[in-house]
Motif scaffolding. Structure first.
Motif, PDB file in Angstrom:
ATOM      1  N   UNK A   1       0.945  -1.105  -0.106  1.00 54.95           N
ATOM      2  CA  UNK A   1      -0.069   0.009   0.095  1.00 54.95           C
ATOM      3  C   UNK A   1       0.918   1.356   0.044  1.00 54.95           C
ATOM      4  N   UNK A   2       0.594   2.283  -0.955  1.00 54.15           N
ATOM      5  CA  UNK A   2       1.224   3.486  -1.065  1.00 54.15           C
ATOM      6  C   UNK A   2       0.348   4.663  -0.912  1.00 54.15           C
ATOM      7  N   UNK A   3       0.288   5.409   0.192  1.00 50.96           N
ATOM      8  CA  UNK A   3      -0.313   6.563   0.445  1.00 50.96           C
ATOM      9  C   UNK A   3       0.403   7.984   0.223  1.00 50.96           C
ATOM     10  N   UNK A   4      -0.012   8.652  -0.810  1.00 49.47           N
ATOM     11  CA  UNK A   4       0.672   9.886  -1.452  1.00 49.47           C
ATOM     12  C   UNK A   4      -0.258  10.889  -1.282  1.00 49.47           C
ATOM     13  N   UNK A   5       0.075  11.979  -0.590  1.00 46.60           N
ATOM     14  CA  UNK A   5      -0.496  13.453  -0.549  1.00 46.60           C
ATOM     15  C   UNK A   5      -2.087  13.209   0.033  1.00 46.60           C
ATOM     16  N   UNK A   6      -2.440  12.323   0.774  1.00 48.70           N
ATOM     17  CA  UNK A   6      -3.650  12.048   1.483  1.00 48.70           C
ATOM     18  C   UNK A   6      -3.753  12.733   2.509  1.00 48.70           C
ATOM     19  N   UNK A   7      -4.106  14.001   2.559  1.00 46.24           N
ATOM     20  CA  UNK A   7      -4.180  14.856   3.933  1.00 46.24           C
ATOM     21  C   UNK A   7      -5.320  14.781   4.794  1.00 46.24           C
ATOM     22  N   UNK A   8      -6.344  13.789   4.151  1.00 45.72           N
ATOM     23  CA  UNK A   8      -7.524  13.578   5.144  1.00 45.72           C
ATOM     24  C   UNK A   8      -7.526  12.588   5.780  1.00 45.72           C
ATOM     25  N   UNK A   9      -6.606  11.805   5.628  1.00 46.10           N
ATOM     26  CA  UNK A   9      -6.455  10.454   6.426  1.00 46.10           C
ATOM     27  C   UNK A   9      -5.861  10.880   7.934  1.00 46.10           C
ATOM     28  N   UNK A  10      -6.677  10.445   8.780  1.00 49.46           N
ATOM     29  CA  UNK A  10      -6.237  10.615  10.202  1.00 49.46           C
ATOM     30  C   UNK A  10      -5.674   9.475  10.996  1.00 49.46           C
ATOM     31  N   UNK A  11      -5.407   9.688  12.262  1.00 53.11           N
ATOM     32  CA  UNK A  11      -4.828   8.472  12.991  1.00 53.11           C
ATOM     33  C   UNK A  11      -6.148   7.481  13.022  1.00 53.11           C
ATOM     34  N   UNK A  12      -7.279   8.008  12.984  1.00 48.90           N
ATOM     35  CA  UNK A  12      -8.349   7.046  13.176  1.00 48.90           C
ATOM     36  C   UNK A  12      -8.320   5.961  11.932  1.00 48.90           C
TER      37      UNK A  12
END
Length: 482
Positions: free
Chosen positions: A391-402
């Motif tokens: 899994x690669x997450x890039x520039x996903x600023x709306x993903x939080x600790x939850x």
């Protein structure tokens, strides 16, 4: 060493991959020097070759069994001396009878006359021209007619190729080409490529990229007839790898018509294709049952709704559900969104659509990229991807600790990359690494400390700042499909 049979020494030298090491080894003894000369099949030369003409002749005379030659003058200046010119190609054609693969990059002294010498390379299979600014359509026609075994052609930043597309028609009528790559050649339009005709039948890999979208908007398909479904009457059932970038399909079908003809397609990249719709994805899913990899790089479009301007994704859940229904072999997926606007698209991918895709296809590698599109709801959908390994997450600023905590339930996850995602902290990442036995972890440009990732995987790469190449942009997107 001298007592070893020649076959054993040749095998040893084949295992030495660095050119400098091979050159050093050949100086140990005359026998090794001779074996190296007989078995060297590849050379790469450029600025260090001086004087160019004499040095190339010496190399070709010594290595008489060369099969692959690359001449690259990237970053060349006049202070580096003269480049290899047309006479250099004459040397290759006369001294390298086994030549099958030729790469010419930034060779400014080579023109159509030089390409004509390649017709004597009877075994030439692959030709790659990069930034060959003096090559025109006439030179390509000579190659197309004279190089009967040519099966691969790459044209990159060759802006003087324009006008008469007879070379393309000839290659199509001959039908021997299996790989065609055209990138940023301003004089070649997608409608020229449709003239490839019968050549599409045998083609297995096709790449077409346009750098200036605004220029192609002024081009129109001369063969386009409104409401006529069969205006592109050709077959491309052998095509396995299709990559399109920067083309427009607003009024005409253009190259997007390929999506309904590629029954053998396994790899698909659609990057910033203007006019791409859910209907195209439905057509794809109905015809490309063998698709294994898909990369979609999109830009939201502006529409008008009851409340004023609305930012919409060109593709919606309809596309995801179509892929889930028709492309059950999908293993690699990239969904990337580039946007100059901060508004969250009001119509686009949802948790439901993504969950349907993840539950229906054995997805093992996933790239999600886009500041305002992917959030914690998407992470809920990820929990249903039971085969997900990378899994690669890039520039996903709306993903939080939850959202990150939900990754702890991904039982197959072994490789995790987090780039420029500033919505989560040490708390979210720590819970993932405690629950999963990761092989690799890359964290760059996130609000995560070294303490949280240290020792969290067999291989850890950490950078508090995100490298320039990792940032989302129209010109530099990272794709796992290349």
């Amino acid at each position: 060493m001298e007592d070893l049979p020649g076959v054993a020494l040749a095998e040893i030298m084949k295992r030495v991959t660095r050119t400098s090491d091979l050159s050093s080894l050949s100086l140990v003894s005359k026998r090794l020097y001779t074996i190296d000369a007989e078995n060297r099949s590849t050379i790469r030369v450029g600025r260090g070759l001086w004087p160019a003409k004499e040095a190339l002749l010496t190399l070709c005379s010594r290595f008489s069994n060369l099969r692959k030659v690359e001449i690259n003058y990237h970053d060349w200046t006049r202070g580096d001396g003269n480049q290899i010119d047309n006479q250099g190609l004459l040397t290759l054609s006369t001294c390298c009878p086994l030549l099958t693969d030729l790469i010419l990059s930034f060779c400014y002294y080579i023109d159509d006359s030089g390409l004509a010498y390649l017709t004597d390379c009877k075994k030439l299979v692959s030709l790659r021209l990069n930034s060959a600014k003096n090559i025109t359509s006439s030179g390509l026609l000579v190659v197309a007619v004279g190089c009967k075994n040519l099966s691969g052609l790459h044209l990159i930043n060759c802006n003087k190729i324009s006008g008469n597309p007879e070379w393309l028609k000839y290659l199509g009528s001959d039908g021997s080409l299996e790989e065609l790559v055209v990138k940023n050649c301003g004089g070649i339009s997608q409608y020229d490529l449709l003239l490839f005709g019968p050549g599409w039948m045998k083609l297995q890999r096709f790449v077409f990229e346009v750098s200036n979208l605004y220029n192609i908007l002024r081009l129109r398909d001369p063969s386009f007839v409104a409401n006529y479904q069969h205006s592109y009457n050709f077959c491309c059932e052998s095509l396995k790898d299709l990559r399109l970038r920067g083309i427009a399909t607003v009024e005409e079908i253009g190259l997007c018509s390929l999506l309904g003809k590629c029954k053998s397609l396994q790899i698909l990249c659609l990057h910033f294709v203007l006019g791409l719709t859910d209907s195209d994805m439905i057509t794809l899913s109905q015809n490309c049952r063998n698709l294994k990899s898909i990369s979609l790089q999109l830009e939201p479009v502006v529409g008008v709704g009851p409340q004023g301007r609305v930012f919409r994704m060109p593709l919606t859940d309809v596309s995801l559900k179509a892929l889930a229904l028709g492309c059950r072999m999908l293993q690699i997926v990239e969904l990337a969104v580039y946007s100059r606007h901060t508004s969250y698209p009001q119509i686009g991918f949802s948790q439901e659509g993504l969950a349907t895709l993840f539950q229906s296809c054995p997805i093992r590698e996933l790239v999600l990229c886009g500041a305002n599109v992917f959030d914690d709801e998407v992470m809920k959908a990820l929990s249903s991807a039971q085969f997900l390994e990378t899994l690669k997450l890039m520039d996903c600023k709306r993903i939080t600790d939850a959202g990150m905590r939900l990754l702890a339930n991904s039982s197959s996850l072994v490789n995790l990359t987090l780039q420029d995602c500033r919505g989560f902290t040490d708390d979210g990442v720590s819970e993932v690494v405690r629950a999963r036995n990761l092989d690799s972890l890359i964290v760059q440009g996130c609000r995560v400390s070294w303490k949280a990732v240290k020792g969290a995987a067999k291989s850890v790469r950490y950078d508090r700042n995100c490298p320039v190449y990792g940032r989302l942009s129209r010109s530099s997107m990272i794709s796992t499909l290349d």
